[in-house]
Design a protein around this motif. Sequence first.
Motif, mmCIF file in Angstrom:
data_model
loop_
_atom_site.group_PDB
_atom_site.id
_atom_site.type_symbol
_atom_site.label_atom_id
_atom_site.label_comp_id
_atom_site.label_asym_id
_atom_site.label_seq_id
_atom_site.Cartn_x
_atom_site.Cartn_y
_atom_site.Cartn_z
ATOM 1 N N PRO A 78 23.919 -45.377 -18.712
ATOM 2 C CA PRO A 78 24.151 -44.896 -17.355
ATOM 3 C C PRO A 78 25.540 -44.287 -17.251
ATOM 4 O O PRO A 78 26.366 -44.456 -18.146
ATOM 5 C CB PRO A 78 24.065 -46.181 -16.538
ATOM 6 N N ILE A 79 25.801 -43.587 -16.152
ATOM 7 C CA ILE A 79 27.157 -43.076 -15.940
ATOM 8 C C ILE A 79 28.123 -44.254 -15.875
ATOM 9 O O ILE A 79 29.189 -44.224 -16.482
ATOM 10 C CB ILE A 79 27.227 -42.252 -14.643
ATOM 11 N N SER A 80 27.726 -45.283 -15.149
ATOM 12 C CA SER A 80 28.539 -46.493 -15.039
ATOM 13 C C SER A 80 27.635 -47.629 -14.581
ATOM 14 O O SER A 80 26.577 -47.396 -13.987
ATOM 15 C CB SER A 80 29.670 -46.296 -14.024
ATOM 16 N N LEU A 81 28.047 -48.861 -14.852
ATOM 17 C CA LEU A 81 27.340 -50.015 -14.305
ATOM 18 C C LEU A 81 27.655 -50.201 -12.826
ATOM 19 O O LEU A 81 26.967 -50.943 -12.129
ATOM 20 C CB LEU A 81 27.729 -51.288 -15.070
ATOM 21 N N ASN A 82 28.680 -49.519 -12.339
ATOM 22 C CA ASN A 82 29.149 -49.617 -10.958
ATOM 23 C C ASN A 82 28.738 -48.357 -10.196
ATOM 24 O O ASN A 82 29.106 -47.250 -10.575
ATOM 25 C CB ASN A 82 30.680 -49.782 -10.967
ATOM 26 N N LEU A 83 27.968 -48.512 -9.129
ATOM 27 C CA LEU A 83 27.452 -47.353 -8.404
ATOM 28 C C LEU A 83 28.561 -46.514 -7.787
ATOM 29 O O LEU A 83 28.467 -45.280 -7.758
ATOM 30 C CB LEU A 83 26.466 -47.798 -7.315
ATOM 31 N N GLN A 84 29.628 -47.148 -7.313
ATOM 32 C CA GLN A 84 30.725 -46.388 -6.710
ATOM 33 C C GLN A 84 31.396 -45.475 -7.742
ATOM 34 O O GLN A 84 31.772 -44.346 -7.424
ATOM 35 C CB GLN A 84 31.767 -47.341 -6.087
ATOM 36 N N GLU A 85 31.529 -45.961 -8.964
ATOM 37 C CA GLU A 85 32.076 -45.125 -10.034
ATOM 38 C C GLU A 85 31.142 -43.976 -10.366
ATOM 39 O O GLU A 85 31.583 -42.847 -10.601
ATOM 40 C CB GLU A 85 32.356 -45.975 -11.276
ATOM 41 N N THR A 86 29.850 -44.249 -10.373
ATOM 42 C CA THR A 86 28.856 -43.196 -10.606
ATOM 43 C C THR A 86 28.957 -42.118 -9.526
ATOM 44 O O THR A 86 28.965 -40.922 -9.821
ATOM 45 C CB THR A 86 27.437 -43.798 -10.620
ATOM 46 N N GLU A 87 29.058 -42.542 -8.281
ATOM 47 C CA GLU A 87 29.181 -41.587 -7.172
ATOM 48 C C GLU A 87 30.454 -40.754 -7.302
ATOM 49 O O GLU A 87 30.459 -39.552 -6.985
ATOM 50 C CB GLU A 87 29.169 -42.343 -5.844
ATOM 51 N N GLU A 90 21.751 -60.494 -18.373
ATOM 52 C CA GLU A 90 22.115 -60.627 -16.955
ATOM 53 C C GLU A 90 21.558 -59.422 -16.195
ATOM 54 O O GLU A 90 21.434 -58.332 -16.757
ATOM 55 C CB GLU A 90 23.629 -60.797 -16.801
ATOM 56 N N PRO A 91 21.179 -59.616 -14.933
ATOM 57 C CA PRO A 91 20.403 -58.601 -14.213
ATOM 58 C C PRO A 91 20.998 -57.201 -14.200
ATOM 59 O O PRO A 91 20.281 -56.218 -14.418
ATOM 60 C CB PRO A 91 20.287 -59.183 -12.801
ATOM 61 N N ARG A 92 22.290 -57.054 -13.923
ATOM 62 C CA ARG A 92 22.861 -55.717 -13.807
ATOM 63 C C ARG A 92 22.768 -54.954 -15.130
ATOM 64 O O ARG A 92 22.389 -53.786 -15.157
ATOM 65 C CB ARG A 92 24.304 -55.772 -13.312
ATOM 66 N N ARG A 93 23.111 -55.600 -16.207
ATOM 67 C CA ARG A 93 23.038 -54.910 -17.498
ATOM 68 C C ARG A 93 21.590 -54.632 -17.886
ATOM 69 O O ARG A 93 21.262 -53.575 -18.411
ATOM 70 C CB ARG A 93 23.736 -55.741 -18.583
ATOM 71 N N PHE A 94 20.706 -55.595 -17.643
ATOM 72 C CA PHE A 94 19.274 -55.433 -17.901
ATOM 73 C C PHE A 94 18.754 -54.174 -17.208
ATOM 74 O O PHE A 94 18.092 -53.335 -17.828
ATOM 75 C CB PHE A 94 18.561 -56.692 -17.368
ATOM 76 N N VAL A 95 19.069 -54.046 -15.921
ATOM 77 C CA VAL A 95 18.507 -52.956 -15.117
ATOM 78 C C VAL A 95 19.238 -51.635 -15.332
ATOM 79 O O VAL A 95 18.630 -50.613 -15.636
ATOM 80 C CB VAL A 95 18.520 -53.330 -13.619
ATOM 81 N N VAL A 96 20.561 -51.648 -15.159
ATOM 82 C CA VAL A 96 21.316 -50.394 -15.113
ATOM 83 C C VAL A 96 21.538 -49.794 -16.499
ATOM 84 O O VAL A 96 21.649 -48.585 -16.641
ATOM 85 C CB VAL A 96 22.661 -50.592 -14.373
ATOM 86 N N GLU A 97 21.566 -50.635 -17.526
ATOM 87 C CA GLU A 97 21.821 -50.099 -18.863
ATOM 88 C C GLU A 97 20.550 -49.827 -19.649
ATOM 89 O O GLU A 97 20.549 -48.995 -20.559
ATOM 90 C CB GLU A 97 22.724 -51.052 -19.653
ATOM 91 N N SER A 102 20.134 -37.401 -11.099
ATOM 92 C CA SER A 102 20.404 -38.617 -11.869
ATOM 93 C C SER A 102 21.023 -39.702 -10.991
ATOM 94 O O SER A 102 20.807 -40.900 -11.227
ATOM 95 C CB SER A 102 21.324 -38.298 -13.045
ATOM 96 N N LEU A 103 21.783 -39.291 -9.981
ATOM 97 C CA LEU A 103 22.354 -40.263 -9.052
ATOM 98 C C LEU A 103 21.252 -41.034 -8.328
ATOM 99 O O LEU A 103 21.376 -42.237 -8.090
ATOM 100 C CB LEU A 103 23.262 -39.561 -8.039
ATOM 101 N N ILE A 104 20.157 -40.363 -7.988
ATOM 102 C CA ILE A 104 19.040 -41.037 -7.308
ATOM 103 C C ILE A 104 18.499 -42.168 -8.172
ATOM 104 O O ILE A 104 18.215 -43.269 -7.693
ATOM 105 C CB ILE A 104 17.921 -40.032 -6.954
ATOM 106 N N THR A 105 18.364 -41.911 -9.480
ATOM 107 C CA THR A 105 17.904 -42.952 -10.402
ATOM 108 C C THR A 105 18.873 -44.129 -10.399
ATOM 109 O O THR A 105 18.448 -45.288 -10.352
ATOM 110 C CB THR A 105 17.759 -42.383 -11.825
ATOM 111 N N HIS A 106 20.171 -43.852 -10.443
ATOM 112 C CA HIS A 106 21.174 -44.923 -10.403
ATOM 113 C C HIS A 106 21.091 -45.699 -9.086
ATOM 114 O O HIS A 106 21.240 -46.931 -9.072
ATOM 115 C CB HIS A 106 22.582 -44.339 -10.569
ATOM 116 N N GLU A 107 20.853 -44.990 -7.973
ATOM 117 C CA GLU A 107 20.765 -45.651 -6.663
ATOM 118 C C GLU A 107 19.563 -46.589 -6.607
ATOM 119 O O GLU A 107 19.649 -47.691 -6.044
ATOM 120 C CB GLU A 107 20.670 -44.600 -5.561
#
Length: 299
Positions: free
Chosen positions: A93-102, A151-158, A284-289
């Motif tokens: 992903p661009i980042s694990l943190n949505l604010q950084e991605t944005e 852990e959930p965030r890495r499982f999902v976002v990565e 791609s941002l929509i996918t991250h959201e």
Amino acid sequence: MKIGLIGLGDIARKAYLPVLSEKEGVELVLCTRNEETLHKLAEQYRIEHRVQQVEELIALDIDATFVSTATEAHFEIAEKLIENGIHVYIDKPISLNLQETERIVQLAKDSGKIAMVGFNRRFIPKVKELKKHGKPSFLLMQKNRFAAPDEPRRFVVEDFIHVVDTLRFLMDSKVKDVQVQSLKKGDLLHHLIIQLIGEDCTAVGIMNRDGGVTEEIIEYSADHHKYVVNSLVETTHYHNKEKSISSFGDWEPTLFKRGFYDLVDHFIECVETGKEPAPSIEDSLITHEICERIVGMIE
């Protein structure tokens, strides 16, 4: 064109470096802090320019860069590159943190620089050709792993982000709703099932990281036909009581089958011509959201 490759980990060594080193008209510059890896691969691929810091890479007046580092480093590197007028391709992903991605999406928009996320499944021949069979009414994608809860965030976002983006690509319609079921034991997520609800289409995504096999399967149903893509390289077509199988020839390279040749070509073409990548950075941002929404529903 002078192109940098930042990070020489597993995916860079297996995919980006072999493909980029074959490209005519590309002067490749390698960048990693690991001096031993840097010189070993530079010698192996006969690459003259090699640096250990992003600042050194920027000083070489490069046109574009492939960022293939650990996810935690994506944001800082991509931000620095765009601010210095360099087009960027970023491994998902661009980042694990949505604010950084944005922030990266907004930076690319404000600067007019090409920014693209590495969703290679959109470029895999057996996945792309599914869309030629008409708009689907039902989609199912499983991307399972052997004994690897996380852990959930890495499982999902990565990782699961590939499932979300591929389903969005194949649905070809706006996601109106997201439904989530999951199994969490302690701090670790073991499996995840989602539904993406679109216009006249339901897409189901599954990841079981507590099973007995690593596998990837896509089922695509449209106009009374069903297509099953197994391991991204073989398609079985079902219609009425008939069944047919299509696969690649024995000599087709793996990196073509997995979309990396077309993916790299597309990014370079966008840099050369100034056209917007597909997927665009906004898409791609929509996918991250959606991934962020899934994480929130799990936690």
